[in-house]
Design an enzyme around this catalytic site. Structure first.
Site, mmCIF file in Angstrom:
data_model
loop_
_atom_site.group_PDB
_atom_site.id
_atom_site.type_symbol
_atom_site.label_atom_id
_atom_site.label_comp_id
_atom_site.label_asym_id
_atom_site.label_seq_id
_atom_site.Cartn_x
_atom_site.Cartn_y
_atom_site.Cartn_z
ATOM 1 N N TYR A 144 1.017 -1.225 0.001
ATOM 2 C CA TYR A 144 0.086 -0.091 -0.092
ATOM 3 C C TYR A 144 0.874 1.306 0.018
ATOM 4 O O TYR A 144 0.307 2.316 -0.459
ATOM 5 C CB TYR A 144 -1.016 0.046 1.288
ATOM 6 C CG TYR A 144 -2.125 -0.533 1.302
ATOM 7 C CD1 TYR A 144 -3.139 -0.229 1.979
ATOM 8 C CD2 TYR A 144 -2.646 -1.492 0.527
ATOM 9 C CE1 TYR A 144 -4.495 -0.485 2.077
ATOM 10 C CE2 TYR A 144 -3.815 -2.248 0.467
ATOM 11 C CZ TYR A 144 -4.775 -1.552 1.345
ATOM 12 O OH TYR A 144 -6.118 -1.981 1.266
ATOM 13 N N ARG A 163 -15.968 -1.400 -5.678
ATOM 14 C CA ARG A 163 -16.417 -1.463 -4.317
ATOM 15 C C ARG A 163 -17.356 -0.401 -3.892
ATOM 16 O O ARG A 163 -18.059 -0.684 -2.681
ATOM 17 C CB ARG A 163 -15.032 -1.151 -3.485
ATOM 18 C CG ARG A 163 -14.465 0.254 -3.442
ATOM 19 C CD ARG A 163 -13.295 0.549 -2.752
ATOM 20 N NE ARG A 163 -13.488 0.232 -1.595
ATOM 21 C CZ ARG A 163 -12.498 -0.645 -0.943
ATOM 22 N NH1 ARG A 163 -11.349 -0.813 -1.126
ATOM 23 N NH2 ARG A 163 -12.434 -0.670 0.572
ATOM 24 N N ASP A 219 -8.374 -10.803 -5.464
ATOM 25 C CA ASP A 219 -7.937 -9.993 -4.070
ATOM 26 C C ASP A 219 -7.908 -11.460 -3.191
ATOM 27 O O ASP A 219 -8.117 -11.260 -1.823
ATOM 28 C CB ASP A 219 -8.960 -9.292 -3.512
ATOM 29 C CG ASP A 219 -8.340 -8.306 -2.559
ATOM 30 O OD1 ASP A 219 -9.020 -7.626 -1.908
ATOM 31 O OD2 ASP A 219 -6.948 -8.361 -2.302
HETATM 32 C C1 FWO Z 1 -9.852 -4.702 0.228
HETATM 33 C C2 FWO Z 1 -6.564 -5.987 1.016
HETATM 34 C C3 FWO Z 1 -9.589 -3.210 1.121
HETATM 35 C C4 FWO Z 1 -5.021 -6.837 2.925
HETATM 36 O O1 FWO Z 1 -10.269 -2.418 1.060
HETATM 37 O O2 FWO Z 1 -7.102 -4.209 -0.080
HETATM 38 O O3 FWO Z 1 -9.279 -3.715 2.178
HETATM 39 O O4 FWO Z 1 -3.860 -6.000 3.106
HETATM 40 O O5 FWO Z 1 -4.962 -7.970 3.022
HETATM 41 N N1 FWO Z 1 -8.793 -5.568 0.700
HETATM 42 N N2 FWO Z 1 -6.360 -4.628 2.814
HETATM 43 C C5 FWO Z 1 -10.865 -5.330 0.201
HETATM 44 C C6 FWO Z 1 -12.092 -4.655 -0.350
HETATM 45 C C7 FWO Z 1 -12.116 -4.341 -1.728
HETATM 46 C C8 FWO Z 1 -13.608 -5.173 0.095
HETATM 47 C C9 FWO Z 1 -7.417 -5.277 0.482
HETATM 48 C C10 FWO Z 1 -6.275 -5.907 2.419
HETATM 49 ZN ZN ZN Z 2 -6.465 -3.723 -2.071
#
Ligand code: FWO
Ligand code: ZN
Length: 390
Positions: free
Chosen positions: A129, A226, A285
């Site tokens: 991220y 989303r 995902d």
């Molecule tokens: C999405 C992965 C979110 C991880 O927004 O980005 O959290 O690090 O495992 N997942 N943060 C899921 C939405 C699209 C529903 C991730 C998560």
């Molecule tokens: Zn993500």
């Protein structure tokens, strides 16, 4: 060697009934009434009443596991081989997510190598991220040029309360470095972009396309489905700027944000709005945490993504949304292969890798899966499991 006889071949385009001969991990020959030279140890697979499709490509999988947003106990488990092949997926691109600290590039590369040894094809994105991106060599460009499995950067978070709150020029620089890394290594140089619920939505991507010389094909924003607002912004971005959009299949609208758009529904909306069928992809995902936050942004619950949802949404695109199999398949085969610059993936043609899915023509239930020419699933049963899977 396998001779798949008399299946209806979707390459993804409909090539009609034909035979496909595989050997040495590749598609050797395609045509009508190929002789079954069993003398050379060719095993015949009867494709009558079935469709033959390219193996699916999942361009966003937390192969190490992800999560942690609800504390250490919420770190999700790593990916198992059978989760991949049972859903007809034969190529995955691994990524890190929110936790770019305890989940590392070294670990990601090792897991990708492990899955490759177990029988599928794997690549990874450098970074997570965070901005600046946490890389292995210290530079995005060097990671892409020097590490064979690194095909791009991701998942870089924007428009999200968990992002590093990058400025648009920082974002543009990440895309620029990723693009040049790809150019210098003959790889995609694709930035996989995590879209959150923030109101800036795709503003940074519009900035890159309009204010720099960088083409939209170096950026793939995911989680576009989303929310309805983001889905609509994504459709506009694809139509007005030729952008590419990726829809997440793991999210189960019944258990997550009610504003969420089911991926197959999102594909239908995009096609009906006039978005080119070449510009929409799905990714799962898988093993990513699917956190639910309340209106105050507080963590309220957690699910785990599943790679097998990719095939489910492709199937629902056909059986529920009435989208033709060719357009549904493009989203999970030819389109990700093109963006990832994988010429031997995502299509059924001579010389391509023998990554193939044979399914019932009516129900699209998977019967057989070949990865790199090896039968991994037969009659719906996973034959090849991960090293430590029971
Ligand atoms: C999405 C992965 C979110 C991880 O927004 O980005 O959290 O690090 O495992 N997942 N943060 C899921 C939405 C699209 C529903 C991730 C998560
Ligand atoms: Zn993500």
């Amino acid at each position: 060697m396998y001779l798949i006889k008399n299946a209806k071949v979707y390459a993804p385009e409909d090539l009609g009934d034909m035979d496909v001969l595989t050997g040495g991990g590749q598609i050797l020959k395609m045509g009508k009434d190929l002789p079954a030279e069993t003398a050379y140890g060719v095993e015949v697979i009867d494709g009558t009443g079935k469709v033959l499709m390219p193996g699916l490509i999942d361009a966003h999988v937390h192969i190490l596991g992800g999560g942690g947003e609800g504390g250490a106990r919420t770190r999700t488990p790593e990916l198992a081989l059978s989760d991949v092949v049972s859903g007809g997926v034969t190529t995955v691109v691994g990524c890190l997510g929110t936790d770019g600290c305890t989940r590392t590039m070294e670990n990601l590369l090792a897991k990708a190598k492990g899955l490759e040894e177990e029988g599928i094809t794997t690549y990874v994105y450098t970074g997570s991220y965070q901005v600046p991106a946490r890389t292995l060599t210290g530079s995005i460009m060097d990671d892409i040029i020097l590490l064979e499995k690194v095909v791009g950067t991701g998942e870089i978070a924007i428009s999200d309360h968990r992002s590093s709150q990058p400025k648009k020029k920082e974002f543009a620089r990440i895309v620029a470095d990723t693009r040049v890394g790809g150019i210098l290594s003959g790889k995609a140089g694709l930035v996989n972009i995590h879209m959150g619920d923030g109101e800036n939505r795709l503003k940074f991507l519009r900035y890159v396309v309009k204010k720099t010389e960088i083409p939209p094909s170096n950026m793939l924003p995911t989680h576009i489905n989303r929310s309805r607002e983001l889905m609509e912004d994504g459709i506009d971005y694809a139509k007005s700027l030729g952008g590419y959009i990726d829809l997440t299949t793991s999210s189960d609208p019944d258990h997550l944000d009610p504003d969420e758009v089911k991926a197959s529904r999102g594909l239908k909306m995009a096609l009906e709005a006039g978005v080119s069928s070449d510009h929409v992809t799905f990714s799962s995902d898988g093993q990513g945490s699917l956190p639910v936050f309340d209106a105050q942004g507080q963590f309220a619950g957690l699910g785990v993504g599943k790679v097998c949802s990719l095939y489910r949404e492709m199937r629902d695109s056909v059986l529920t949304e009435g989208i033709c199999l060719t357009h549904a398949l493009k989203a999970v085969t030819q389109n990700p292969a093109a963006l990832l610059k994988l010429p031997r993936k995502g299509r059924i043609l001579e010389g391509a890798d023998a990554d193939l899915v044979l399914a019932d023509a009516g129900t699209l239930v998977i019967d057989t899966v070949l990865a790199k020419g090896k039968v991994m699933v037969r009659h719906g049963q996973v034959l090849v499991k991960g090293t430590f899977e029971s």
